[in-house]
Design a protein around this motif. Structure first.
Motif, PDB file in Angstrom:
ATOM      1  N   ARG A   1       3.908  17.511 -38.200  1.00 36.51           N
ATOM      2  CA  ARG A   1       4.187  16.959 -39.306  1.00 36.51           C
ATOM      3  C   ARG A   1       5.363  17.466 -40.196  1.00 36.51           C
ATOM      4  O   ARG A   1       6.345  16.990 -40.648  1.00 36.51           O
ATOM      5  CB  ARG A   1       3.109  16.349 -40.114  1.00 36.51           C
ATOM      6  CG  ARG A   1       3.249  15.726 -41.537  1.00 36.51           C
ATOM      7  CD  ARG A   1       1.917  15.567 -42.293  1.00 36.51           C
ATOM      8  NE  ARG A   1       1.431  16.862 -42.858  1.00 36.51           N
ATOM      9  CZ  ARG A   1       1.889  17.360 -43.682  1.00 36.51           C
ATOM     10  NH1 ARG A   1       2.876  16.779 -44.580  1.00 36.51           N
ATOM     11  NH2 ARG A   1       1.562  18.368 -44.210  1.00 36.51           N
ATOM     12  N   LEU A   2       5.043  18.843 -40.348  1.00 37.07           N
ATOM     13  CA  LEU A   2       5.993  19.509 -41.250  1.00 37.07           C
ATOM     14  C   LEU A   2       7.494  19.406 -40.825  1.00 37.07           C
ATOM     15  O   LEU A   2       8.328  19.324 -41.419  1.00 37.07           O
ATOM     16  CB  LEU A   2       5.690  20.938 -41.540  1.00 37.07           C
ATOM     17  CG  LEU A   2       4.160  21.192 -42.415  1.00 37.07           C
ATOM     18  CD1 LEU A   2       3.712  22.731 -42.173  1.00 37.07           C
ATOM     19  CD2 LEU A   2       4.544  20.568 -43.803  1.00 37.07           C
TER      20      LEU A   2
ATOM     21  N   GLN B   1       8.975  17.198 -38.861  1.00 38.94           N
ATOM     22  CA  GLN B   1       9.231  16.122 -38.785  1.00 38.94           C
ATOM     23  C   GLN B   1      10.361  15.839 -39.521  1.00 38.94           C
ATOM     24  O   GLN B   1      10.485  16.062 -40.767  1.00 38.94           O
ATOM     25  CB  GLN B   1       8.385  14.941 -39.008  1.00 38.94           C
ATOM     26  CG  GLN B   1       8.774  13.646 -38.410  1.00 38.94           C
ATOM     27  CD  GLN B   1       7.393  12.726 -38.624  1.00 38.94           C
ATOM     28  OE1 GLN B   1       6.727  12.796 -39.586  1.00 38.94           O
ATOM     29  NE2 GLN B   1       7.421  11.494 -38.056  1.00 38.94           N
TER      30      GLN B   1
ATOM     31  N   LEU C   1       6.263  26.301 -42.697  1.00 34.93           N
ATOM     32  CA  LEU C   1       7.373  25.647 -42.375  1.00 34.93           C
ATOM     33  C   LEU C   1       8.570  26.380 -41.985  1.00 34.93           C
ATOM     34  O   LEU C   1       9.388  26.255 -40.934  1.00 34.93           O
ATOM     35  CB  LEU C   1       7.904  24.361 -43.467  1.00 34.93           C
ATOM     36  CG  LEU C   1       8.893  23.574 -43.083  1.00 34.93           C
ATOM     37  CD1 LEU C   1       9.050  22.835 -41.906  1.00 34.93           C
ATOM     38  CD2 LEU C   1       9.222  22.753 -44.393  1.00 34.93           C
TER      39      LEU C   1
ATOM     40  N   SER D   1      -0.306  16.980 -53.012  1.00 38.12           N
ATOM     41  CA  SER D   1      -1.047  15.606 -52.668  1.00 38.12           C
ATOM     42  C   SER D   1      -1.850  15.183 -53.619  1.00 38.12           C
ATOM     43  O   SER D   1      -2.374  14.114 -53.780  1.00 38.12           O
ATOM     44  CB  SER D   1      -1.627  16.120 -51.393  1.00 38.12           C
ATOM     45  OG  SER D   1      -2.615  17.179 -51.559  1.00 38.12           O
TER      46      SER D   1
ATOM     47  N   GLN E   1      13.439  19.243 -46.647  1.00 35.97           N
ATOM     48  CA  GLN E   1      12.043  18.971 -45.803  1.00 35.97           C
ATOM     49  C   GLN E   1      10.668  19.810 -46.611  1.00 35.97           C
ATOM     50  O   GLN E   1       9.787  19.313 -46.701  1.00 35.97           O
ATOM     51  CB  GLN E   1      12.018  19.379 -44.399  1.00 35.97           C
ATOM     52  CG  GLN E   1      12.947  18.415 -43.687  1.00 35.97           C
ATOM     53  CD  GLN E   1      14.226  18.253 -43.899  1.00 35.97           C
ATOM     54  OE1 GLN E   1      15.020  19.451 -44.287  1.00 35.97           O
ATOM     55  NE2 GLN E   1      14.864  17.253 -44.037  1.00 35.97           N
TER      56      GLN E   1
ATOM     57  N   GLU F   1      10.217  17.239 -49.357  1.00 36.58           N
ATOM     58  CA  GLU F   1       9.809  15.918 -49.020  1.00 36.58           C
ATOM     59  C   GLU F   1       8.584  16.124 -48.358  1.00 36.58           C
ATOM     60  O   GLU F   1       7.631  15.353 -48.534  1.00 36.58           O
ATOM     61  CB  GLU F   1      10.774  15.344 -48.208  1.00 36.58           C
ATOM     62  CG  GLU F   1      12.070  15.054 -48.837  1.00 36.58           C
ATOM     63  CD  GLU F   1      13.315  14.588 -47.840  1.00 36.58           C
ATOM     64  OE1 GLU F   1      13.103  14.277 -46.747  1.00 36.58           O
ATOM     65  OE2 GLU F   1      14.574  14.408 -48.293  1.00 36.58           O
ATOM     66  N   ASN F   2       8.269  17.108 -47.386  1.00 39.38           N
ATOM     67  CA  ASN F   2       7.216  16.867 -46.542  1.00 39.38           C
ATOM     68  C   ASN F   2       5.996  17.912 -46.962  1.00 39.38           C
ATOM     69  O   ASN F   2       4.873  17.631 -46.671  1.00 39.38           O
ATOM     70  CB  ASN F   2       7.772  17.275 -45.196  1.00 39.38           C
ATOM     71  CG  ASN F   2       8.460  16.526 -44.538  1.00 39.38           C
ATOM     72  OD1 ASN F   2       8.880  15.339 -44.940  1.00 39.38           O
ATOM     73  ND2 ASN F   2       9.089  16.952 -43.298  1.00 39.38           N
TER      74      ASN F   2
ATOM     75  N   ASN G   1       6.144  16.851 -51.524  1.00 36.09           N
ATOM     76  CA  ASN G   1       5.925  15.326 -51.621  1.00 36.09           C
ATOM     77  C   ASN G   1       6.747  14.813 -52.768  1.00 36.09           C
ATOM     78  O   ASN G   1       6.523  13.766 -53.889  1.00 36.09           O
ATOM     79  CB  ASN G   1       4.293  14.818 -52.202  1.00 36.09           C
ATOM     80  CG  ASN G   1       3.524  15.232 -51.127  1.00 36.09           C
ATOM     81  OD1 ASN G   1       4.194  15.187 -49.764  1.00 36.09           O
ATOM     82  ND2 ASN G   1       2.298  15.468 -51.205  1.00 36.09           N
TER      83      ASN G   1
END
Length: 654
Positions: free
Chosen positions: A16-17, A19, A62, A539, A593, A596-597, A600
């Motif tokens: 996910r990270l 992506q 990441l 989150s 990223q 964003e990842n 958030n």
């Protein structure tokens, strides 16, 4: 406590990270440029991070995954509990370990703090230069951007000097700034009037009462904070908050982390204060002024200097605070060096050899929590307690001498003309009571039997190590005795403040719980165990922001996250002194990223090293600076692979 597991045991979804990390596969680029897919990678990197910051852990994971995807790196990650981590990275010997730390920096409104703290050689072991960066050319550039009549009197020229520094740092790449944080505080609906400050160490004292911004906070359990204003203010009540680390020290000159400062700011005050945009206002000082500026260099102090011995490690044979080192002497190379000691500095100032003189007229009638009346003697005692403290480098890079002129006037002298003197000269002076000014370093602490005493709006009430700290309102707070409007009228540096604005904070009691785990702080807020906290995972911020039961207030922070490269630990297998290796890793950091990842959107990618709040004096043209520096910091696996191939070939690392 050091965690004995590696990052692979942490529950982070790498797929996910990663992506959307980039348009071209890093591994494919490495393969076409010579990376040995499936073979041994030429470089091994150990990254380190504090385990109690979930976002930071995921960010490091990441970065680790991105490095490994290149085919050139194997990585491992060590995690540490926050206080242990701070103690570890501040150790001078840490620079020799060859590991890459990830941590955050909280600066000031001055651009200097976002480059000098990480990279000036004097800050190794003093602030955020964790890996012992020692670049004499850079030291000179940093000094030239801050010191001298030209930059002290011409802001545009000063900004031009900083533009040169940002480009030098981008080229040398001693550190990689990943992103500028959004500082976000979350409150339940009991809290009214809350507003976030750009620096986390000041969020409570600023929000509680800051007339410079007409900022005040109160408790009201009946109304919705979205529908109230100053006219609805209620007095009394208790505020329950939570912080993410233990209060390591209540002793201002012996504190280097934000949580300790946060805990101290309820109690201690300074001569000046700042609004949320960095404008300064007299505080314990009724008023102040710049009296004189002289074109003085540090070499001009030579006639006043004392000669002291130095051993082979550069340790000087004196217990006194060194105010100025002779620019031509080297403590490591020379058996004796010339230095300016406190008595020497006093003599120089008396003779008129100084860079700047600021005069502070102190408020009369200010009392400490123990009943002492605040006078110029307290300011001098506070300065002397900074001698050889943990903050000496941040104080005596500018301050030459402090001198009392009667009971209620103090002169602070800068060593040389200093563009940041107005903020920095009084900046570390959290005024001590005479009862505690003679305590040994670190002893101004309830754990040592000394409850902290200041002039602030709250008095220390109770502390349980690793558990909580409590405060109660100072019923004899000096500002309420003097009156806010009378204070404002005493100086033309103040703007008008509404007559109905309170003379002091209105909340009676404060309890700050120590809850290192951010998910636990989030749960405490949801369970109505606390009213306010900060430093939550992004989150959790998303969830609170979408709920009508909570208020999230966020501003771009005066700080950032960064990693540093251990240039002092360069060896055959990891040539950290080769800037191409550092540049390559920097091109493999996916800043967008991360924002964003991982975060958030609660952050901004760091295309340059200077945040918004310091751009006015830190660059001539922000847009032009971004266009110049951003290419150095963009995620670019092709550029990274080309640089790494050069390093592999030159250092025979096939």
């Amino acid at each position: 406590m050091v965690q004995d597991h590696k990052q692979s045991s942490l529950d982070v979804n790498r797929r996910r990270l990663l992506q959307g990390v980039g348009g071209v596969s890093i591994a494919a680029v490495a393969g076409c440029l010579g990376g040995d897919e499936g073979g041994d990678a030429p470089f091994h990197v150990q990254l380190e991070v504090n385990s109690d910051n979930d976002d930071r852990v995921q960010m490091v994971d990441l970065i680790s995954a991105s490095l490994e995807e290149s085919g050139y790196f194997t990585t491992e990650i060590e995690t540490y509990e926050w206080n242990n981590y701070v103690e570890r990275v501040m150790d001078l010997e840490y620079a020799e370990e060859g590991v890459v730390p990830c941590i955050g920096l909280s600066g000031t409104f001055n651009p200097e703090s976002f480059c000098q703290a990480l990279h000036h050689s004097t800050n190794h072991g003093q602030c955020c230069n964790l890996v012992g960066v020692d670049d004499s050319d850079l030291d000179e550039m940093l000094d030239d951007a801050r010191y001298g009549v030209d930059v002290a009197e011409d802001e545009e020229f000063r900004a031009e000097r900083y533009d040169e520094i940002w480009e030098h740092l981008a080229e040398e790449r001693y550190s990689s700034i990943t992103h500028f944080d959004l500082e976000a505080g979350v409150t339940n609906n009991n809290v009214h009037g809350f507003s976030m400050f750009p620096f986390s160490e000041s969020i409570f004292d600023y929000a509680l009462h800051s007339p410079q911004d007409e900022q005040v906070m109160w408790i009201d359990e009946e109304s919705d904070p979205r529908d109230t204003d100053l006219s609805d203010l209620q007095e009394g009540g208790a505020l329950r908050g939570a912080v993410g680390a233990n209060v390591a020290s209540f002793d201002p000159p012996y504190s280097t982390d934000t949580t300790a400062s946060l805990a101290q700011f309820f109690i201690f005050e300074t001569l000046v204060t700042s609004d949320s945009e960095g404008n300064l206002y007299p505080w314990l000082a009724e008023d102040y002024e710049l009296v004189e500026t002289n074109d003085v260099e540090r070499l001009d102090y030579e006639p006043y200097m004392s000669t002291v011995g130095a051993d082979e490690e550069g340790i000087l044979d004196t217990d006194e605070q060194v105010i100025v080192y002779h620019p031509e002497d080297d403590p490591v190379e020379d058996d004796e060096v010339r230095v300016l000691l406190p008595d020497d500095a006093a003599e120089a100032a008396e003779d008129g050899t100084f860079g700047m003189q600021f005069q502070y007229d102190l408020h009369e009638g200010v009392t400490f929590h123990n009943g002492e009346e605040f006078t110029s003697e307290h300011v001098i005692a506070t300065v002397e307690r900074l001698y050889n403290s943990d903050l000496e480098a941040q104080t005596f890079d500018s301050l030459l001498h402090a001198e009392a002129d009667g009971d209620y006037t103090v002169n602070l002298y800068a060593q040389v003309p200093d563009a940041e003197a107005e903020r920095e000269l009084p900046g570390t002076l959290y005024i001590h009571s005479l009862e505690q000014a003679d305590l040994e370093g670190g002893d101004l602490d309830p754990r040592q039997g000394n409850d902290p005493i200041g002039t602030g709006p709250y008095e220390f009430a109770d502390f349980s190590d690793e558990q909580y700290v409590e405060y109660t309102k100072n019923d004899s707070y000096w500002l309420e005795e003097i009156g806010l409007q009378q204070k404002i009228e005493a100086s033309d540096k103040w703007s008008d403040v509404a007559d109905e604005f309170p003379d002091g904070p209105v909340i009676d009691d404060i309890e700050i719980r120590i809850v290192p785990d951010d998910s636990s702080r989030s749960a405490a807020l949801q369970n109505d165990e606390i009213d306010i906290t900060y430093g939550l995972s992004t989150s959790d911020l998303d969830e609170f922001d979408s709920s009508d039961d909570y208020v999230v207030d966020a501003v771009e922070a005066g700080g950032y996250e960064y990693i540093q490269y251990p240039i002092r630990a360069a060896g055959d297998e990891m040539p950290w002194d080769d800037k191409r290796l550092r540049q390559a890793i920097n091109h493999l950091i996916p800043r967008e990223q991360i924002v964003e990842n991982v975060l958030n959107g609660w952050a901004r990618p760091a295309w340059t090293d200077v945040p918004e709040l310091a751009q006015e004096t830190g660059t001539v043209d922000t847009d032009e600076l971004v266009s110049t520096i951003k290419p150095y910091n963009e995620y670019d696996p092709e550029a990274a692979a080309e640089l790494l191939e050069e390093v592999v070939d030159e250092h025979d690392l096939e």
